[in-house]
Design a protein around this motif. Structure first.
Motif, PDB file in Angstrom:
ATOM      1  N   VAL A  62      13.377  -7.189  -3.515  1.00  0.00           N
ATOM      2  CA  VAL A  62      11.981  -6.719  -3.429  1.00  0.00           C
ATOM      3  C   VAL A  62      11.030  -7.677  -4.134  1.00  0.00           C
ATOM      4  O   VAL A  62       9.899  -7.898  -3.678  1.00  0.00           O
ATOM      5  N   TYR A  63      11.485  -8.275  -5.229  1.00  0.00           N
ATOM      6  CA  TYR A  63      10.644  -9.246  -5.945  1.00  0.00           C
ATOM      7  C   TYR A  63      10.503 -10.533  -5.145  1.00  0.00           C
ATOM      8  O   TYR A  63       9.391 -11.044  -4.953  1.00  0.00           O
ATOM      9  N   GLU A  64      11.628 -11.074  -4.689  1.00  0.00           N
ATOM     10  CA  GLU A  64      11.592 -12.349  -3.970  1.00  0.00           C
ATOM     11  C   GLU A  64      10.807 -12.225  -2.666  1.00  0.00           C
ATOM     12  O   GLU A  64      10.156 -13.185  -2.238  1.00  0.00           O
ATOM     13  N   GLY A  65      10.847 -11.071  -2.028  1.00  0.00           N
ATOM     14  CA  GLY A  65      10.111 -10.872  -0.786  1.00  0.00           C
ATOM     15  C   GLY A  65       8.607 -10.959  -0.964  1.00  0.00           C
ATOM     16  O   GLY A  65       7.883 -11.361  -0.043  1.00  0.00           O
ATOM     17  N   LEU A  66       8.133 -10.606  -2.142  1.00  0.00           N
ATOM     18  CA  LEU A  66       6.695 -10.666  -2.411  1.00  0.00           C
ATOM     19  C   LEU A  66       6.176 -12.105  -2.371  1.00  0.00           C
ATOM     20  O   LEU A  66       5.009 -12.349  -2.067  1.00  0.00           O
ATOM     21  N   LYS A  67       7.044 -13.058  -2.668  1.00  0.00           N
ATOM     22  CA  LYS A  67       6.628 -14.466  -2.668  1.00  0.00           C
ATOM     23  C   LYS A  67       6.221 -14.939  -1.271  1.00  0.00           C
ATOM     24  O   LYS A  67       5.486 -15.916  -1.137  1.00  0.00           O
ATOM     25  N   TYR A  68       6.725 -14.259  -0.252  1.00  0.00           N
ATOM     26  CA  TYR A  68       6.441 -14.655   1.129  1.00  0.00           C
ATOM     27  C   TYR A  68       5.476 -13.696   1.820  1.00  0.00           C
ATOM     28  O   TYR A  68       5.370 -13.681   3.045  1.00  0.00           O
ATOM     29  N   GLY A  69       4.772 -12.902   1.017  1.00  0.00           N
ATOM     30  CA  GLY A  69       3.740 -12.041   1.564  1.00  0.00           C
ATOM     31  C   GLY A  69       4.247 -10.812   2.274  1.00  0.00           C
ATOM     32  O   GLY A  69       3.521 -10.185   3.056  1.00  0.00           O
ATOM     33  N   HIS A  70       5.503 -10.428   2.020  1.00  0.00           N
ATOM     34  CA  HIS A  70       6.037  -9.225   2.642  1.00  0.00           C
ATOM     35  C   HIS A  70       5.630  -7.985   1.849  1.00  0.00           C
ATOM     36  O   HIS A  70       5.394  -8.059   0.641  1.00  0.00           O
ATOM     37  N   LYS A  71       5.581  -6.857   2.525  1.00  0.00           N
ATOM     38  CA  LYS A  71       5.466  -5.572   1.838  1.00  0.00           C
ATOM     39  C   LYS A  71       6.885  -5.094   1.613  1.00  0.00           C
ATOM     40  O   LYS A  71       7.614  -4.808   2.567  1.00  0.00           O
ATOM     41  N   THR A  72       7.314  -5.035   0.360  1.00  0.00           N
ATOM     42  CA  THR A  72       8.709  -4.703   0.072  1.00  0.00           C
ATOM     43  C   THR A  72       8.842  -3.297  -0.484  1.00  0.00           C
ATOM     44  O   THR A  72       8.001  -2.829  -1.258  1.00  0.00           O
ATOM     45  N   ILE A  73       9.925  -2.643  -0.079  1.00  0.00           N
ATOM     46  CA  ILE A  73      10.230  -1.294  -0.539  1.00  0.00           C
ATOM     47  C   ILE A  73      11.644  -1.296  -1.083  1.00  0.00           C
ATOM     48  O   ILE A  73      12.572  -1.793  -0.435  1.00  0.00           O
TER      49      ILE A  73
END
Length: 350
Positions: A62-73
């Motif tokens: 979830v943290y790493e996904g934020l780096k690519y502009g994703h909405k993470t759950i």
């Protein structure tokens, strides 16, 4: 074109999964997926996608996904995992505010005239002055910001190692070493907060939620990608080791928490079928589901994780990749168990 169309994932074998300059060192959570491994998947997902990790653990994906502009759950049933994941995705933009919070926290802890010492089952692992400092700070746990909570938990692990003369590993509690070495908990907490301060744009939700009940919290047909590394059979007790000490310090019912987790071989297949049913509900049509799993030796029999999950999945299989474990401590266990384990990355589509 939808967010999930025409993605041909390329996954390379890594020679090392270590990344010391990472917020994921905030706590020694066992069994977590490598941030470098997660990164190579997440960077291939279209920006702005909704990415769900139903077994988020300490929040690596979830943290790493934020780096690519994703909405993470992220969802997990282990309270420690939820504290850690929330801490990583809710790091304030200003270090000054964090520093002020920690300084005030320590000053208030030092001046407490009345507080409860933690259970002997936890205190026995620390120098008496160190556990006194931990007991004082723990009084304010509920009022801490998410990031400071995560740092507090990580500092407990670090000082436990230190009090035992650093004879324990970073992720495994060993034999108690006496006499205990005094470690200043206040100083270690300040250092921990500084070391892992990596703010980033936040568009994430973390829930303390059973993956067998995802649709109770997550909107139906709202997820573009599922990306996870599920708990594998009875390989790890996620409430043991440092977590056991922490649960005793926070006065949580560890046995009750453990009983609720998916990690026993006897019930595992039924539990994972329920998880797949929930994933089917919350995923959009065309959604991709990515599982990173591995071989496991149960009762002397080696089970291929990818094939096992493929047999349970209601989704259409898109890709099945297999690779050897490399650059990890798992090789030590392979020698002990006389196995040559493989890791599988299975990609399905709804």
């Amino acid at each position: 074109m939808s967010q999930t169309e025409n993605i041909e994932f390329v996954i390379k074998e890594l020679t090392s999964v270590n990344n010391p300059n990472s917020v994921h060192g905030i706590y020694p959570y066992r069994g977590k997926i490598s941030a470098l491994d997660a990164d190579q998947i997440l960077k291939q997902i279209p920006e702005g996608s909704v990415v769900l990790d139903p077994f988020c653990g300490s929040g690596t994906i979830v943290y790493e996904g934020l780096k690519y502009g994703h909405k993470t759950i992220g969802t997990d049933l282990n309270p420690i995992a939820v504290f850690l994941a929330k801490g990583k995705v809710n790091i304030p933009d200003s270090f000054d505010s964090i520093q002020s919070e920690v300084i005030a926290l320590i000053e208030n802890a030092k001046t407490l005239s009345k507080y409860n010492m933690v259970k002997e089952s936890a205190s026995k692992h620390f120098h008496e002055d160190t556990i006194d400092e931990i007991s004082r700070v723990s009084v304010f746990f509920e009022s801490m910001s998410d990031y400071v909570k995560a740092c507090f938990l990580g500092t407990i692990c670090l000082t436990a190692r230190g009090c035992n003369h650093y004879m324990w590993t970073s992720s495994t509690v060993g034999k108690d070493i006496n006499p205990k070495r005094y470690i200043n908990f206040y100083e270690k907490l300040i250092q921990k907060v500084k070391k892992h301060f990596y703010p980033l744009n936040r568009n994430s939700a973390i829930y303390e939620l059973d993956a067998r009940k995802l649709s109770e919290k997550i909107e139906i047909e709202s997820v573009d990608y599922v990306f996870t590394s599920p708990p594998y059979f009875d390989c790890l007790d996620y409430t043991a080791y440092y977590a056991k000490i922490i649960y005793d310090i926070l006065d949580f019912d560890r046995i009750k928490i453990r009983e609720g987790l998916i990690q026993t071989f006897k019930e595992y297949e039924l539990d994972m079928k329920l998880v797949f049913e929930e994933l089917y509900k919350v995923c959009k049509k065309g959604a991709k589901i990515i599982f990173v799993v591995g071989d496991k030796k149960i009762h002397g029999k080696l089970i291929n994780g990818g094939e096992f999950f493929n047999s349970l999945s209601p989704f259409k299989n898109v890709k099945f990749l297999e690779r050897s474990y490399t650059g990890t401590s798992s090789q030590v266990f392979d020698k002990l168990n006389d196995t040559k384990r493989k890791e599988q990355i299975v990609i399905w589509e709804k």
